[in-house]
Design an enzyme around this catalytic site. Structure first.
Site, PDB file in Angstrom:
ATOM      1  N   GLU A 101      43.934  16.134   9.693  1.00  0.00           N
ATOM      2  CA  GLU A 101      43.989  15.217  10.836  1.00  0.00           C
ATOM      3  C   GLU A 101      45.282  14.389  10.820  1.00  0.00           C
ATOM      4  O   GLU A 101      45.792  14.016  11.869  1.00  0.00           O
ATOM      5  CB  GLU A 101      42.768  14.301  10.846  1.00  0.00           C
ATOM      6  CG  GLU A 101      41.439  15.013  11.110  1.00  0.00           C
ATOM      7  CD  GLU A 101      41.222  15.375  12.572  1.00  0.00           C
ATOM      8  OE1 GLU A 101      42.128  15.151  13.399  1.00  0.00           O
ATOM      9  OE2 GLU A 101      40.133  15.877  12.895  1.00  0.00           O
ATOM     10  N   ARG A 144      43.312  11.043  26.108  1.00  0.00           N
ATOM     11  CA  ARG A 144      42.639  11.104  24.807  1.00  0.00           C
ATOM     12  C   ARG A 144      42.267  12.530  24.403  1.00  0.00           C
ATOM     13  O   ARG A 144      42.104  12.818  23.211  1.00  0.00           O
ATOM     14  CB  ARG A 144      41.385  10.214  24.826  1.00  0.00           C
ATOM     15  CG  ARG A 144      40.704  10.158  23.465  1.00  0.00           C
ATOM     16  CD  ARG A 144      39.641   9.093  23.362  1.00  0.00           C
ATOM     17  NE  ARG A 144      39.018   9.121  22.044  1.00  0.00           N
ATOM     18  CZ  ARG A 144      38.247   8.173  21.552  1.00  0.00           C
ATOM     19  NH1 ARG A 144      37.978   7.097  22.268  1.00  0.00           N
ATOM     20  NH2 ARG A 144      37.737   8.279  20.343  1.00  0.00           N
ATOM     21  N   GLU A 183      38.079   9.298  27.151  1.00  0.00           N
ATOM     22  CA  GLU A 183      38.571  10.677  27.237  1.00  0.00           C
ATOM     23  C   GLU A 183      38.521  11.238  28.652  1.00  0.00           C
ATOM     24  O   GLU A 183      38.025  12.335  28.899  1.00  0.00           O
ATOM     25  CB  GLU A 183      37.782  11.585  26.273  1.00  0.00           C
ATOM     26  CG  GLU A 183      38.550  12.827  25.871  1.00  0.00           C
ATOM     27  CD  GLU A 183      37.907  13.582  24.727  1.00  0.00           C
ATOM     28  OE1 GLU A 183      37.542  14.729  24.930  1.00  0.00           O
ATOM     29  OE2 GLU A 183      37.781  13.004  23.632  1.00  0.00           O
ATOM     30  N   HIS A 228      35.763  23.443  15.870  1.00  0.00           N
ATOM     31  CA  HIS A 228      34.328  23.207  16.017  1.00  0.00           C
ATOM     32  C   HIS A 228      33.566  24.524  16.122  1.00  0.00           C
ATOM     33  O   HIS A 228      32.434  24.636  15.622  1.00  0.00           O
ATOM     34  CB  HIS A 228      34.060  22.335  17.248  1.00  0.00           C
ATOM     35  CG  HIS A 228      34.380  20.899  17.037  1.00  0.00           C
ATOM     36  ND1 HIS A 228      34.398  19.974  18.053  1.00  0.00           N
ATOM     37  CD2 HIS A 228      34.694  20.189  15.912  1.00  0.00           C
ATOM     38  CE1 HIS A 228      34.705  18.779  17.575  1.00  0.00           C
ATOM     39  NE2 HIS A 228      34.893  18.894  16.274  1.00  0.00           N
ATOM     40  N   HIS A 241      35.443  20.185   8.028  1.00  0.00           N
ATOM     41  CA  HIS A 241      35.977  19.892   9.350  1.00  0.00           C
ATOM     42  C   HIS A 241      37.494  20.051   9.362  1.00  0.00           C
ATOM     43  O   HIS A 241      38.060  20.655  10.279  1.00  0.00           O
ATOM     44  CB  HIS A 241      35.599  18.466   9.752  1.00  0.00           C
ATOM     45  CG  HIS A 241      36.201  18.029  11.054  1.00  0.00           C
ATOM     46  ND1 HIS A 241      35.798  18.526  12.273  1.00  0.00           N
ATOM     47  CD2 HIS A 241      37.205  17.146  11.327  1.00  0.00           C
ATOM     48  CE1 HIS A 241      36.520  17.979  13.242  1.00  0.00           C
ATOM     49  NE2 HIS A 241      37.367  17.130  12.694  1.00  0.00           N
ATOM     50  N   ASN A 247      42.134  16.280  20.464  1.00  0.00           N
ATOM     51  CA  ASN A 247      41.317  17.431  20.113  1.00  0.00           C
ATOM     52  C   ASN A 247      42.150  18.670  19.789  1.00  0.00           C
ATOM     53  O   ASN A 247      41.622  19.781  19.755  1.00  0.00           O
ATOM     54  CB  ASN A 247      40.353  17.752  21.269  1.00  0.00           C
ATOM     55  CG  ASN A 247      39.292  16.682  21.439  1.00  0.00           C
ATOM     56  OD1 ASN A 247      38.574  16.356  20.507  1.00  0.00           O
ATOM     57  ND2 ASN A 247      39.210  16.116  22.633  1.00  0.00           N
ATOM     58  N   LYS A 282      34.222   7.109  18.983  1.00  0.00           N
ATOM     59  CA  LYS A 282      33.420   8.295  19.247  1.00  0.00           C
ATOM     60  C   LYS A 282      32.309   8.376  18.207  1.00  0.00           C
ATOM     61  O   LYS A 282      32.586   8.466  17.010  1.00  0.00           O
ATOM     62  CB  LYS A 282      34.285   9.564  19.167  1.00  0.00           C
ATOM     63  CG  LYS A 282      34.947   9.963  20.460  1.00  0.00           C
ATOM     64  CD  LYS A 282      35.569  11.347  20.291  1.00  0.00           C
ATOM     65  CE  LYS A 282      36.163  11.862  21.576  1.00  0.00           C
ATOM     66  NZ  LYS A 282      36.715  13.232  21.399  1.00  0.00           N
ATOM     67  N   HIS A 292      40.715  21.462  17.709  1.00  0.00           N
ATOM     68  CA  HIS A 292      39.275  21.249  17.576  1.00  0.00           C
ATOM     69  C   HIS A 292      38.433  22.255  18.354  1.00  0.00           C
ATOM     70  O   HIS A 292      37.263  22.462  18.019  1.00  0.00           O
ATOM     71  CB  HIS A 292      38.911  19.830  18.012  1.00  0.00           C
ATOM     72  CG  HIS A 292      39.304  18.776  17.022  1.00  0.00           C
ATOM     73  ND1 HIS A 292      40.614  18.543  16.682  1.00  0.00           N
ATOM     74  CD2 HIS A 292      38.561  17.903  16.292  1.00  0.00           C
ATOM     75  CE1 HIS A 292      40.658  17.560  15.786  1.00  0.00           C
ATOM     76  NE2 HIS A 292      39.444  17.160  15.530  1.00  0.00           N
ATOM     77  N   LYS A 319      46.264   7.065  16.777  1.00  0.00           N
ATOM     78  CA  LYS A 319      44.917   7.039  17.359  1.00  0.00           C
ATOM     79  C   LYS A 319      44.733   5.793  18.222  1.00  0.00           C
ATOM     80  O   LYS A 319      44.199   5.860  19.340  1.00  0.00           O
ATOM     81  CB  LYS A 319      43.878   7.055  16.227  1.00  0.00           C
ATOM     82  CG  LYS A 319      42.421   7.206  16.680  1.00  0.00           C
ATOM     83  CD  LYS A 319      42.125   8.609  17.119  1.00  0.00           C
ATOM     84  CE  LYS A 319      40.664   8.803  17.480  1.00  0.00           C
ATOM     85  NZ  LYS A 319      39.787   8.990  16.315  1.00  0.00           N
ATOM     86  N   ARG A 374      19.604  -0.846  22.813  1.00  0.00           N
ATOM     87  CA  ARG A 374      20.684  -0.676  23.789  1.00  0.00           C
ATOM     88  C   ARG A 374      22.061  -1.110  23.261  1.00  0.00           C
ATOM     89  O   ARG A 374      22.976  -1.348  24.035  1.00  0.00           O
ATOM     90  CB  ARG A 374      20.375  -1.388  25.106  1.00  0.00           C
ATOM     91  CG  ARG A 374      19.147  -0.834  25.820  1.00  0.00           C
ATOM     92  CD  ARG A 374      19.021  -1.406  27.217  1.00  0.00           C
ATOM     93  NE  ARG A 374      17.899  -0.790  27.926  1.00  0.00           N
ATOM     94  CZ  ARG A 374      16.657  -1.260  27.919  1.00  0.00           C
ATOM     95  NH1 ARG A 374      16.372  -2.362  27.224  1.00  0.00           N
ATOM     96  NH2 ARG A 374      15.714  -0.652  28.589  1.00  0.00           N
TER      97      ARG A 374
END
Length: 359
Positions: free
Chosen positions: A184, A240, A236, A251, A264, A244, A142, A247, A226, A121
Site C-alpha cells: 500500500e 477517491r 468515493e 480483491h 491483502h 483502489n 472506510k 484492488h 490518503k 446509529r
C-alpha cells in the site's frame, strides 16, 4: 512525533504518528465534550497478547472498559462476528456516549469501525493501528465486513475521532505482514507522488532496508497522500476511487484463493502489476511493468496467479467489484507515474491479460 490532519466534510481529526503515540489516548478521551463512561476495545487474539493490557493501563480507572477479542485473520470480518460484537455491546450497556477503540490491523479496524458506525446509529471510535497495512486502512473512514460474494461489500463511510499510530508496535510484525503493508505504501507513490516512487526505488532495495527512519517516512508519506485524496472526496464519488489501484484484481484474488490464503497486500501488489500491464496496452507510451516486476522480485511480491485459479472465475469476481457498473468492469489505470484514472475495460482485454499471468 508527527501528525497529519484529515479534513473531510463530516469530520476533522488528527493522525498521530510515532513511537508512543498510543500514550495520547487519555488526552483524546478527555477532549470529548461528553466524556464516555464505557469503552469497548476490539482487538484480535495475537494483538491482545502483546498490547491489550498496555492500552488498558493508559485508561483512567473512572472508565468501565470491556474488550472483545476476535480470531486473527480476514475471516474475522464476518456477519457473525459483527452480530456478536453488537450483542456484547448491548449486554455491557454501551450507550451513545460510549467509545469503541480499534486495536489491531486492517481487519480489526474495519469491523470495529462498522460496529461503531451502526451501534445506536453511530458512536465515537478511535483507531490504534498495529500493522503497516493499517497506515492505509485506518485513515479515511472506510469501514466494512465481508460477504461470501465479495470483500467489503457491507459497510459505510465513518470517520474516527483520532488515529494513534504507535510505530513501536510495528517491531513485532512478521515479514509477510510487513510486506503486505508495504504494497500500500508503493501504491500511494504510484498513484500520487512520482518523487516518492523514485525515493522508494533508490532507498528501499529490499524489505530489510525498512529501518525505523525509512519506515516512518513511508508511513507519513502514505498517510499524507490518503489524507489529501480523502479530503477531496470522502465518499468515493470520484477522485477517491484512485486509491483502489490494484484492488480490483487484488480483491478478486483474495476471494478466489479463499480469504486468508493470500494477504491483502500480496493481492494488491499482483493487482497493481496487472493494472500496470493493462495500462500499457491502452496507453502505449507507458513503460513501467518491467521495472515493477524487478521491484516485486526484490520485495517478494507475487508476479503470477496460482495455476488452480481459473481466469474466468477471476473475471466474475472482478465484476462484483464496487466500481463495476451494469456488469462492466471499471479499473484504476495508469497514465503515468503519479497520474491514474478510472476507466471501463472490456472483458476480452481483461481475459487476455489475465491469461498472461499464468506460467
Amino acid at each position: 512525533m508527527s501528525k497529519v490532519k484529515v479534513k473531510t466534510e463530516s469530520k476533522e481529526y488528527w493522525v498521530h504518528i510515532g513511537p508512543g503515540a498510543s500514550e495520547l489516548l487519555p488526552d483524546v478521551l478527555g477532549a470529548f465534550n461528553r466524556e464516555p463512561k464505557t469503552i469497548l476495545i476490539i482487538t484480535d487474539d495475537l494483538v491482545a497478547k502483546l498490547y491489550l493490557d498496555k492500552i488498558k493501563a493508559f485508561i483512567d480507572q473512572s472508565y468501565t472498559v470491556h474488550h472483545f477479542i476476535l480470531e486473527n485473520g480476514e475471516s474475522a470480518k464476518s456477519f457473525q462476528n459483527y452480530y456478536d460484537i453488537q450483542s456484547f455491546a448491548l449486554e455491557k450497556g454501551l450507550d451513545r456516549n460510549s467509545v469503541v477503540i480499534a486495536l489491531g490491523g486492517g481487519v480489526v479496524g474495519d469491523i470495529a469501525g462498522f460496529v461503531a458506525s451502526t451501534y445506536m446509529r453511530g458512536i465515537k471510535f478511535i483507531q490504534i493501528p498495529t500493522t503497516l497495512l493499517a497506515h492505509d486502512s485506518a485513515v479515511g473512514g472506510k469501514v466494512a465486513i465481508n460477504h461470501p460474494l465479495g470483500k467489503n461489500m457491507i459497510g459505510s463511510f465513518y470517520q474516527p475521532e483520532a488515529v494513534l499510530y504507535d510505530t513501536s508496535f510495528l517491531s513485532t510484525l512478521p515479514m509477510n505482514e510487513l510486506r503486505s503493508g508495504f504494497a500500500e505504501v508503493v501504491k500511494h507513490a504510484l498513484i500520487w507522488d512520482k518523487e516518492f516512487y523514485e525515493w522508494i526505488k533508490e532507498n528501499i532495495t529490499s524489505l530489510e532496508a525498512l529501518d525505523d527512519q525509512r519506515l516512518r517516512f513511508c508511513i507519513e508519506k502514505g498517510i499524507q497522500t490518503k489524507a489529501e485524496v480523502v479530503s477531496s472526496d470522502e465518499t468515493e464519488q470520484g477522485l477517491r476511487a484512485i486509491l483502489n489501484y490494484g484492488h480490483t484484481l487484488g480483491h478478486a484474488l483474495e476471494a478466489a484463493y479463499g480469504y486468508g490464503e493470500i494477504t491483502h497486500g500480496d493481492g494488491v501488489a499482483l493487482g497493481m502489476l496487472f493494472a500496470t500491464e493493462l495500462s500499457e496496452v491502452l496507453v502505449p507510451s507507458l513503460d513501467l511493468s518491467k521495472e515493477l516486476r524487478t521491484l516485486w522480485k526484490k520485495y517478494g511480491f507475487p508476479n503470477e496467479i496460482k495455476a488452480n485459479i481459473h481466469p474466468g472465475d477471476l473475471l466474475n469476481w472482478m465484476k462484483k467489484d464496487k466500481k463495476s457498473k451494469a456488469g462492466h468492469i471499471h479499473m484504476v489505470l495508469m497514465q503515468e507515474v503519479g497520474k491514474v484514472q478510472l476507466d471501463s475495460v472490456p472483458d476480452d482485454v481483461i481475459m487476455k491479460k489475465l491469461e498472461s499471468f499464468y506460467k
